[in-house]
Design a protein around this motif. Structure first.
Motif, PDB file in Angstrom:
ATOM      1  N   ALA B  59       0.834  -1.201   0.000  1.00 57.70           N
ATOM      2  CA  ALA B  59       0.000   0.000   0.000  1.00 57.70           C
ATOM      3  C   ALA B  59       0.871   1.253   0.000  1.00 57.70           C
ATOM      4  O   ALA B  59       2.086   1.183   0.193  1.00 57.70           O
ATOM      5  N   ASP B  60       0.207   2.399  -0.196  1.00 55.44           N
ATOM      6  CA  ASP B  60       0.940   3.668  -0.157  1.00 55.44           C
ATOM      7  C   ASP B  60       1.181   4.113   1.286  1.00 55.44           C
ATOM      8  O   ASP B  60       2.204   4.718   1.587  1.00 55.44           O
ATOM      9  N   LEU B  61       0.226   3.817   2.162  1.00 65.84           N
ATOM     10  CA  LEU B  61       0.355   4.214   3.570  1.00 65.84           C
ATOM     11  C   LEU B  61       0.045   3.016   4.467  1.00 65.84           C
ATOM     12  O   LEU B  61      -0.883   2.243   4.182  1.00 65.84           O
ATOM     13  N   TYR B  62       0.815   2.861   5.541  1.00 63.64           N
ATOM     14  CA  TYR B  62       0.548   1.834   6.560  1.00 63.64           C
ATOM     15  C   TYR B  62       0.244   2.568   7.864  1.00 63.64           C
ATOM     16  O   TYR B  62       1.084   3.297   8.380  1.00 63.64           O
ATOM     17  N   VAL B  63      -0.967   2.364   8.367  1.00 63.45           N
ATOM     18  CA  VAL B  63      -1.403   3.088   9.559  1.00 63.45           C
ATOM     19  C   VAL B  63      -1.449   2.106  10.724  1.00 63.45           C
ATOM     20  O   VAL B  63      -2.181   1.102  10.676  1.00 63.45           O
ATOM     21  N   THR B  64      -0.632   2.356  11.756  1.00 58.43           N
ATOM     22  CA  THR B  64      -0.643   1.494  12.955  1.00 58.43           C
ATOM     23  C   THR B  64      -0.926   2.366  14.169  1.00 58.43           C
ATOM     24  O   THR B  64      -0.613   3.559  14.179  1.00 58.43           O
ATOM     25  N   GLY B  65      -1.506   1.772  15.206  1.00 62.16           N
ATOM     26  CA  GLY B  65      -1.802   2.507  16.424  1.00 62.16           C
ATOM     27  C   GLY B  65      -0.562   2.654  17.283  1.00 62.16           C
ATOM     28  O   GLY B  65       0.378   1.861  17.185  1.00 62.16           O
ATOM     29  N   GLU B  66      -0.568   3.690  18.122  1.00 66.43           N
ATOM     30  CA  GLU B  66       0.598   3.935  18.980  1.00 66.43           C
ATOM     31  C   GLU B  66       0.126   4.340  20.366  1.00 66.43           C
ATOM     32  O   GLU B  66      -0.840   5.105  20.510  1.00 66.43           O
ATOM     33  N   ALA B  67       0.759   3.772  21.381  1.00 64.90           N
ATOM     34  CA  ALA B  67       0.470   4.176  22.751  1.00 64.90           C
ATOM     35  C   ALA B  67       1.721   3.971  23.591  1.00 64.90           C
ATOM     36  O   ALA B  67       2.352   2.904  23.513  1.00 64.90           O
ATOM     37  N   PHE B  68       2.104   4.966  24.344  1.00 64.53           N
ATOM     38  CA  PHE B  68       3.320   4.904  25.168  1.00 64.53           C
ATOM     39  C   PHE B  68       4.555   4.568  24.323  1.00 64.53           C
ATOM     40  O   PHE B  68       5.470   3.880  24.786  1.00 64.53           O
ATOM     41  N   GLY B  69       4.549   4.987  23.094  1.00 62.07           N
ATOM     42  CA  GLY B  69       5.709   4.717  22.234  1.00 62.07           C
ATOM     43  C   GLY B  69       5.747   3.306  21.694  1.00 62.07           C
ATOM     44  O   GLY B  69       6.714   2.917  21.050  1.00 62.07           O
ATOM     45  N   ARG B  70       4.689   2.519  21.960  1.00 59.00           N
ATOM     46  CA  ARG B  70       4.662   1.144  21.469  1.00 59.00           C
ATOM     47  C   ARG B  70       3.437   0.949  20.572  1.00 59.00           C
ATOM     48  O   ARG B  70       2.517   1.772  20.568  1.00 59.00           O
ATOM     49  N   GLN B 195     -10.934  -5.583  16.251  1.00 56.23           N
ATOM     50  CA  GLN B 195      -9.660  -4.853  16.244  1.00 56.23           C
ATOM     51  C   GLN B 195      -8.731  -5.385  15.153  1.00 56.23           C
ATOM     52  O   GLN B 195      -8.816  -6.558  14.767  1.00 56.23           O
ATOM     53  N   VAL B 196      -7.871  -4.515  14.671  1.00 53.94           N
ATOM     54  CA  VAL B 196      -6.869  -4.904  13.665  1.00 53.94           C
ATOM     55  C   VAL B 196      -5.532  -4.295  14.069  1.00 53.94           C
ATOM     56  O   VAL B 196      -5.487  -3.402  14.917  1.00 53.94           O
ATOM     57  N   THR B 197      -4.452  -4.765  13.469  1.00 56.13           N
ATOM     58  CA  THR B 197      -3.142  -4.189  13.814  1.00 56.13           C
ATOM     59  C   THR B 197      -2.757  -3.048  12.883  1.00 56.13           C
ATOM     60  O   THR B 197      -1.974  -2.184  13.263  1.00 56.13           O
ATOM     61  N   GLU B 198      -3.255  -3.057  11.635  1.00 57.99           N
ATOM     62  CA  GLU B 198      -2.930  -1.940  10.743  1.00 57.99           C
ATOM     63  C   GLU B 198      -3.964  -1.793   9.633  1.00 57.99           C
ATOM     64  O   GLU B 198      -4.687  -2.742   9.316  1.00 57.99           O
ATOM     65  N   PHE B 199      -3.990  -0.589   9.084  1.00 61.03           N
ATOM     66  CA  PHE B 199      -4.776  -0.333   7.885  1.00 61.03           C
ATOM     67  C   PHE B 199      -3.801  -0.091   6.730  1.00 61.03           C
ATOM     68  O   PHE B 199      -2.814   0.642   6.889  1.00 61.03           O
ATOM     69  N   LEU B 200      -4.093  -0.711   5.611  1.00 59.06           N
ATOM     70  CA  LEU B 200      -3.306  -0.485   4.399  1.00 59.06           C
ATOM     71  C   LEU B 200      -4.113   0.461   3.522  1.00 59.06           C
ATOM     72  O   LEU B 200      -5.270   0.169   3.199  1.00 59.06           O
ATOM     73  N   VAL B 201      -3.507   1.570   3.169  1.00 64.81           N
ATOM     74  CA  VAL B 201      -4.259   2.611   2.456  1.00 64.81           C
ATOM     75  C   VAL B 201      -3.584   2.906   1.112  1.00 64.81           C
ATOM     76  O   VAL B 201      -2.387   3.224   1.074  1.00 64.81           O
ATOM     77  N   TRP B 202      -4.358   2.786   0.040  1.00 69.11           N
ATOM     78  CA  TRP B 202      -3.874   3.162  -1.292  1.00 69.11           C
ATOM     79  C   TRP B 202      -4.462   4.522  -1.625  1.00 69.11           C
ATOM     80  O   TRP B 202      -5.678   4.736  -1.426  1.00 69.11           O
ATOM     81  N   ARG B 216      -4.494  11.313  10.662  1.00 71.63           N
ATOM     82  CA  ARG B 216      -4.050  11.627  12.032  1.00 71.63           C
ATOM     83  C   ARG B 216      -5.094  12.470  12.773  1.00 71.63           C
ATOM     84  O   ARG B 216      -5.216  12.387  13.985  1.00 71.63           O
ATOM     85  N   ALA B 217      -5.824  13.274  12.011  1.00 74.40           N
ATOM     86  CA  ALA B 217      -6.789  14.183  12.637  1.00 74.40           C
ATOM     87  C   ALA B 217      -8.184  13.562  12.796  1.00 74.40           C
ATOM     88  O   ALA B 217      -9.086  14.218  13.309  1.00 74.40           O
ATOM     89  N   LEU B 218      -8.358  12.307  12.370  1.00 74.94           N
ATOM     90  CA  LEU B 218      -9.687  11.686  12.452  1.00 74.94           C
ATOM     91  C   LEU B 218     -10.119  11.516  13.898  1.00 74.94           C
ATOM     92  O   LEU B 218      -9.304  11.126  14.757  1.00 74.94           O
ATOM     93  N   ASN B 219     -11.394  11.768  14.147  1.00 73.74           N
ATOM     94  CA  ASN B 219     -11.936  11.577  15.501  1.00 73.74           C
ATOM     95  C   ASN B 219     -11.997  10.093  15.836  1.00 73.74           C
ATOM     96  O   ASN B 219     -12.437   9.288  15.025  1.00 73.74           O
ATOM     97  N   GLY B 220     -11.536   9.741  16.995  1.00 70.82           N
ATOM     98  CA  GLY B 220     -11.684   8.373  17.465  1.00 70.82           C
ATOM     99  C   GLY B 220     -10.576   7.428  17.069  1.00 70.82           C
ATOM    100  O   GLY B 220     -10.528   6.293  17.547  1.00 70.82           O
ATOM    101  N   SER B 223      -3.883   8.009  18.722  1.00 70.63           N
ATOM    102  CA  SER B 223      -2.527   8.280  18.233  1.00 70.63           C
ATOM    103  C   SER B 223      -2.111   7.187  17.237  1.00 70.63           C
ATOM    104  O   SER B 223      -2.253   5.992  17.531  1.00 70.63           O
ATOM    105  N   VAL B 224      -1.643   7.598  16.064  1.00 70.71           N
ATOM    106  CA  VAL B 224      -1.238   6.608  15.043  1.00 70.71           C
ATOM    107  C   VAL B 224       0.156   6.926  14.507  1.00 70.71           C
ATOM    108  O   VAL B 224       0.634   8.064  14.612  1.00 70.71           O
ATOM    109  N   ARG B 225       0.773   5.888  13.950  1.00 75.12           N
ATOM    110  CA  ARG B 225       2.032   6.086  13.224  1.00 75.12           C
ATOM    111  C   ARG B 225       1.757   5.720  11.773  1.00 75.12           C
ATOM    112  O   ARG B 225       1.121   4.703  11.511  1.00 75.12           O
TER     113      ARG B 225
END
Lengths: 102, 382
Positions: B59-70, B195-202, B216-220, B223-225
């Motif tokens: 994908a063009d973007l890989y979106v993963t969640g982040e909390a406490f740096g993990r 729940q999922v570990t990542e979103f693949l976005v084209w 990044r600005a989406l409600n709900g 924190s994402v990387r």
């Protein structure tokens, strides 16, 4: 009529044949169909891209498997020197994942 | 070819055949340095190519969640919100986790849309419904699995999966330890419904940065990387460049040692070479002719060694599966892997082998011969 003496055999003829075989085999190795191992393009398309790094299985860190999944190595203990465990993905000598099995 | 050159070439060939031990030792010295270098470089090039295939297919973007740096999981329902961001073409949710299965640690992949699987080479069939999995070659070998076998994970023994198919090693390096299943099955296995570990976005070309900011600005979403293709491409280039560079540096250290070894080996035959040069000079040969003879003899010897080294390197990484060398490039592989690493030979590797061998052998042979050929015949032969 005098018969002409046969020409003496070429010394090193066997070596010449060996050289021809080796050069031919080397050219086949670098230019032939076996010069490149097939890449897993269809698997990658099916899963949306997986794996870029220097390990094939996430025994320690997903970062080493694919930095897209885990942007940082969680075995790093910065700012302390060293790591939490001797991560084999980062060239440590330990090669087993010591997680207790469930 | 002029008669004189032909005559010199035949004499060089006869010389090589007469001194088989010297020819064999020179060839072995060169091969000892060249074969590991060529095999390693072919593997680095193959791995880099495989990583680029992964990048291109990803994908063009890989979106993963982040909390406490993990890393943390994401709510699967956010896929709709991401899909609504302007510039987004397609979104896929995925789970990448790890779990023990029969004593082997597997990379568990939960994916959407099993329709893509018919194109993937495998033994058996694709995933057709819940409760079916595809397994990688290493996992299948470790657990002796084949299509239609049943599979359970120790973390949830009540959930029984059916092996629909087995990927062959040629399906790719990163498929070998994988167990692929539907997204819902993976959520059940890990006890993380919804729940999922990542979103693949084209995304549309040129929209990567804008879309990343909007996600990044989406409600709900919390924190994402976000990793984008260009950034990861640069990482791949730098990583494999460093790997290949380090290997080349190690090779040059070995090459320097082999230069010394070669000089020592050729030094053993200096007396013999001196007698030959003295005799040729006494017969009226010019210095240039003596040098041409020695250059032809050693040039052919180096060509033999370079070609042989390329063939041996190919046998090592191809049919030999890169035994004992592959774990240097991919950590955690057994010394003799089930299938070799990806590799890529090309004309550049053959050219490098020929140039290195010729440089080494001609330098080691021509300099002492030139010194000998400038002396009077009686002096050179003693």
């Amino acid at each position: 009529m005098r018969r002409q003496a046969p020409e003496p055999p070429l010394p090193g003829r066997g070596l010449l044949v060996l050289a021809a075989i080796l050069v031919g085999a080397a050219l086949a190795a670098v230019l032939g169909p076996g010069a490149t191992a097939p890449a897993g393009g269809s698997f990658q398309r099916a899963v949306g891209g997986l794996g870029l790094g220097g390990v094939a299985a996430p025994r320690w860190s997903f970062h080493s498997l694919d930095p897209r999944l885990a942007p940082s190595d969680e075995t790093l203990c910065a700012p302390l020197p060293g790591r939490i465990f001797p991560n084999p993905d980062a060239s440590s000598g330990v090669g087993r994942f010591p997680e207790a099995r469930r | 070819m002029s008669p004189r050159i032909r005559e010199l070439a035949l004499m060089a060939l006869a010389d090589l055949a007469r001194h088989t031990f010297r020819t064999a030792v020179v060839g072995a010295c060169l091969a000892a340095a060249l074969v590991p270098y060529l095999a390693g470089l072919a593997m680095v090039r193959g791995l880099e190519r495989e990583a680029r295939v992964s990048l291109a297919a990803g994908a063009d973007l890989y979106v993963t969640g982040e909390a406490f740096g993990r890393t943390r999981p994401l709510d699967a329902a956010m896929a709709e919100a991401i899909r609504a961001v302007p510039g987004v073409e397609r979104v896929a949710a995925r789970i990448t986790g790890r779990a023990y299965v029969g004593g082997a640690l597997a990379l568990v992949l939960g994916v959407e849309g099993p329709a893509a699987w018919p194109a993937v080479p495998r033994a058996g069939r694709g995933i057709e419904g819940p409760g079916e999995v595809l397994v990688g070659a290493e996992i299948a070998r470790a657990l002796s699995l084949s299509p239609r076998d049943l599979l359970t994970f120790p973390r949830d023994p009540a959930e029984v999966f059916t092996v629909a198919g087995v990927f062959p090693p040629a399906a790719g390096l990163w498929s070998r330890d994988a167990v692929v299943m539907g997204l819902g099955d993976a959520q059940d296995l890990f006890g993380r419904p919804g729940q999922v570990t990542e979103f693949l976005v084209w995304v549309r070309p040129g929209f990567a940065d804008t879309v990343a900011s909007r996600i990044r600005a989406l409600n709900g979403i919390g924190s994402v990387r976000i990793q984008d293709r260009a950034l990861v491409g640069a990482l791949v280039e730098a990583g494999y460049g460093t790997s290949g560079g380090l290997f080349t540096a190690l090779f040059w250290a070995a090459f320097a040692c082999s230069v010394l070894a070669m000089w020592v080996v050729l030094g053993f035959s200096a007396g013999e070479r001196g007698r030959e040069v003295g005799l040729l000079k006494a017969l009226g040969w010019y210095t240039e002719e003596v040098l041409a003879l020695v250059a032809l003899e050693n040039g052919l010897s180096a060509l033999l060694a370079a070609s042989g080294s390329v063939v041996l390197a190919w046998l090592w990484v191809g049919p030999g599966r890169g035994a004992f060398l592959a774990p240097y490039f991919v950590r955690g592989l057994p010394p003799v892997p089930l299938a070799g690493l990806p590799y890529r030979f090309g004309p550049a590797l053959l050219l490098a082998a020929v140039v290195l061998s010729e440089t080494l052998v001609l330098t080691a042979a021509l300099v002492p011969t030139w010194r000998l050929a400038r002396r009077p015949p009686l002096e050179a032969g003693t």
